[in-house]
Design a protein around this motif. Structure first.
Motif, PDB file in Angstrom:
ATOM      1  N   VAL A 198      35.547  50.397  46.134  1.00  0.00           N
ATOM      2  CA  VAL A 198      34.093  49.601  46.372  1.00  0.00           C
ATOM      3  C   VAL A 198      34.539  48.322  46.345  1.00  0.00           C
ATOM      4  CG1 VAL A 198      31.797  49.292  45.635  1.00  0.00           C
ATOM      5  CG2 VAL A 198      32.813  51.645  45.548  1.00  0.00           C
ATOM      6  N   THR A 199      33.779  47.360  47.395  1.00  0.00           N
ATOM      7  CA  THR A 199      34.134  45.876  47.655  1.00  0.00           C
ATOM      8  C   THR A 199      32.861  45.497  47.532  1.00  0.00           C
ATOM      9  OG1 THR A 199      36.135  46.328  48.765  1.00  0.00           O
ATOM     10  CG2 THR A 199      34.944  44.219  48.832  1.00  0.00           C
ATOM     11  N   VAL A 200      32.668  44.454  46.565  1.00  0.00           N
ATOM     12  CA  VAL A 200      31.512  43.498  46.626  1.00  0.00           C
ATOM     13  C   VAL A 200      31.615  42.316  46.853  1.00  0.00           C
ATOM     14  CG1 VAL A 200      29.781  42.800  44.947  1.00  0.00           C
ATOM     15  CG2 VAL A 200      30.479  45.150  44.765  1.00  0.00           C
ATOM     16  N   ASP A 201      30.839  41.851  47.732  1.00  0.00           N
ATOM     17  CA  ASP A 201      31.031  40.327  48.063  1.00  0.00           C
ATOM     18  C   ASP A 201      29.643  39.656  47.636  1.00  0.00           C
ATOM     19  OD1 ASP A 201      31.027  37.902  49.480  1.00  0.00           O
ATOM     20  OD2 ASP A 201      31.943  38.638  51.320  1.00  0.00           O
ATOM     21  N   ALA A 202      29.817  38.617  46.806  1.00  0.00           N
ATOM     22  CA  ALA A 202      28.635  38.038  46.369  1.00  0.00           C
ATOM     23  C   ALA A 202      28.372  36.753  47.138  1.00  0.00           C
ATOM     24  CB  ALA A 202      28.558  37.633  45.002  1.00  0.00           C
ATOM     25  N   GLY A 203      29.057  36.446  48.339  1.00  0.00           N
ATOM     26  CA  GLY A 203      28.790  35.193  49.149  1.00  0.00           C
ATOM     27  C   GLY A 203      29.249  33.875  48.364  1.00  0.00           C
ATOM     28  N   ASP A 204      28.435  33.036  48.265  1.00  0.00           N
ATOM     29  CA  ASP A 204      29.160  31.842  47.367  1.00  0.00           C
ATOM     30  C   ASP A 204      29.074  31.897  45.828  1.00  0.00           C
ATOM     31  OD1 ASP A 204      26.276  31.754  47.148  1.00  0.00           O
ATOM     32  OD2 ASP A 204      26.340  29.702  48.282  1.00  0.00           O
ATOM     33  N   ALA A 205      28.695  32.774  45.324  1.00  0.00           N
ATOM     34  CA  ALA A 205      28.703  33.117  43.964  1.00  0.00           C
ATOM     35  C   ALA A 205      29.939  33.667  43.252  1.00  0.00           C
ATOM     36  CB  ALA A 205      27.657  33.843  43.449  1.00  0.00           C
ATOM     37  N   ALA A 206      30.358  32.976  42.161  1.00  0.00           N
ATOM     38  CA  ALA A 206      31.685  33.363  41.644  1.00  0.00           C
ATOM     39  C   ALA A 206      31.256  34.636  40.671  1.00  0.00           C
ATOM     40  CB  ALA A 206      32.148  31.987  40.551  1.00  0.00           C
ATOM     41  N   ILE A 207      31.918  35.589  40.849  1.00  0.00           N
ATOM     42  CA  ILE A 207      31.662  36.933  40.036  1.00  0.00           C
ATOM     43  C   ILE A 207      33.125  37.138  39.364  1.00  0.00           C
ATOM     44  CG2 ILE A 207      29.661  37.815  41.110  1.00  0.00           C
ATOM     45  CD1 ILE A 207      31.652  39.662  42.868  1.00  0.00           C
ATOM     46  N   ALA A 208      33.997  36.463  39.630  1.00  0.00           N
ATOM     47  CA  ALA A 208      35.367  36.822  39.298  1.00  0.00           C
ATOM     48  C   ALA A 208      35.971  35.454  38.865  1.00  0.00           C
ATOM     49  CB  ALA A 208      36.300  37.722  40.088  1.00  0.00           C
ATOM     50  N   LEU A 238      37.137  47.154  43.543  1.00  0.00           N
ATOM     51  CA  LEU A 238      37.340  48.203  42.643  1.00  0.00           C
ATOM     52  C   LEU A 238      38.061  49.591  43.247  1.00  0.00           C
ATOM     53  CD1 LEU A 238      36.718  49.194  39.650  1.00  0.00           C
ATOM     54  CD2 LEU A 238      34.449  50.233  40.554  1.00  0.00           C
ATOM     55  N   GLU A 239      39.230  49.765  42.717  1.00  0.00           N
ATOM     56  CA  GLU A 239      39.925  51.084  43.505  1.00  0.00           C
ATOM     57  C   GLU A 239      39.301  52.289  42.544  1.00  0.00           C
ATOM     58  OE1 GLU A 239      41.997  51.246  45.718  1.00  0.00           O
ATOM     59  OE2 GLU A 239      41.843  49.200  46.152  1.00  0.00           O
TER      60      GLU A 239
END
Length: 254
Positions: free
Chosen positions: A154-164, A186-187
């Protein structure tokens, strides 16, 4: 329990000493109890809730010292320290950083504990006990398909927000994020029923989620776009997806 959870772990401090006139032992134990739910890895899902358990290998920081790793997980856990902590010492649960500095990786593995995927908690030792609060956020994926498939990632893209990235906890919030990233993968694999991802708390204008499946040797993808969301510290957000065979895009495996 509702779809958004709070996290709490209580602990009792036991200072070991000899029963004779010998010098005190150099081993001190902090025991963590799951009052309602604790954390670090998901237990077996039950309807809309997921219990949280301690994980084998978990460690906590107490002041400047790190405990020994747990031999086994469960609803209670005993952390061994080499010296007695002072009352008022800050306690951190942090498996991917050091002390107050947490690190949420861009590559996570659902087969690992949440701690090894960046889970971060903090507390203050008071009266030989502490109540752990969590500063990271969690995305829990509930995926149901109408075709036989193995969810690979599962791949999450938050645009311009830093989630990592790496950030230091100030006592009330994370400071500046170093090496920020807006995408986490997430594998998953066949042995994980409901995978969970650790993310830094932040405001996002939109989340794009991509599910990667193995369908009889062919890689298929399903995309999902979610609206603006406030990812709050210590909260778990359930993301449901029901991809159909017609809605997935396929390409031959390289």
């Amino acid at each position: 329990m509702k779809k958004i959870f709070t996290f709490l772990a209580a602990a009792t401090l036991i200072a070991g000493c000899s029963k004779t006139d010998e010098a005190p032992t150099s081993s001190y134990t902090i025991t963590g109890y799951a009052v309602a739910d604790t954390r670090t890895e998901f237990g077996e899902p039950n309807a809309e809730t997921i219990p949280f358990l301690w994980s084998a290998g978990d460690k906590v920081w107490v002041g400047s010292q790190q405990s020994a790793a747990l031999a086994a997980g469960g609803r209670t856990a005993a952390f061994t320290l080499s010296s007695a902590p002072q009352d008022g010492a800050v306690v951190y649960y942090n498996m991917t950083g050091s002390g107050a500095t947490a690190s949420v990786p861009v590559a996570q593995d659902a087969m690992k504990s949440l701690g090894l995927n960046g889970d971060f908690g903090y507390a203050t030792l008071s009266g030989n006990s502490f109540a752990l609060e969590h500063a990271t956020s969690y995305l829990w994926f509930d995926v149901t398909t109408d075709f036989d498939a193995t969810l690979l990632s599962v791949t999450v893209d938050a645009g311009d927000a830093a989630i990592a990235g790496s950030a230091t906890w100030t006592g009330q919030a994370f400071g500046q994020v170093n090496d920020p990233a807006s995408t986490i993968t997430l594998e998953v694999g066949a042995n994980v029923a409901m995978p969970a991802m650790v993310v830094l708390p932040t405001e996002v204008s939109a989340l794009t989620v991509t599910y990667k499946f193995d369908v009889n040797g062919v890689t298929k993808y399903y995309g999902q776009t979610l609206g603006a969301k406030r990812l709050a510290a210590g909260r778990t957000y359930k993301i449901s997806a029901t991809p159909s065979a017609r809605a997935t895009a396929a390409r031959s495996r390289a």
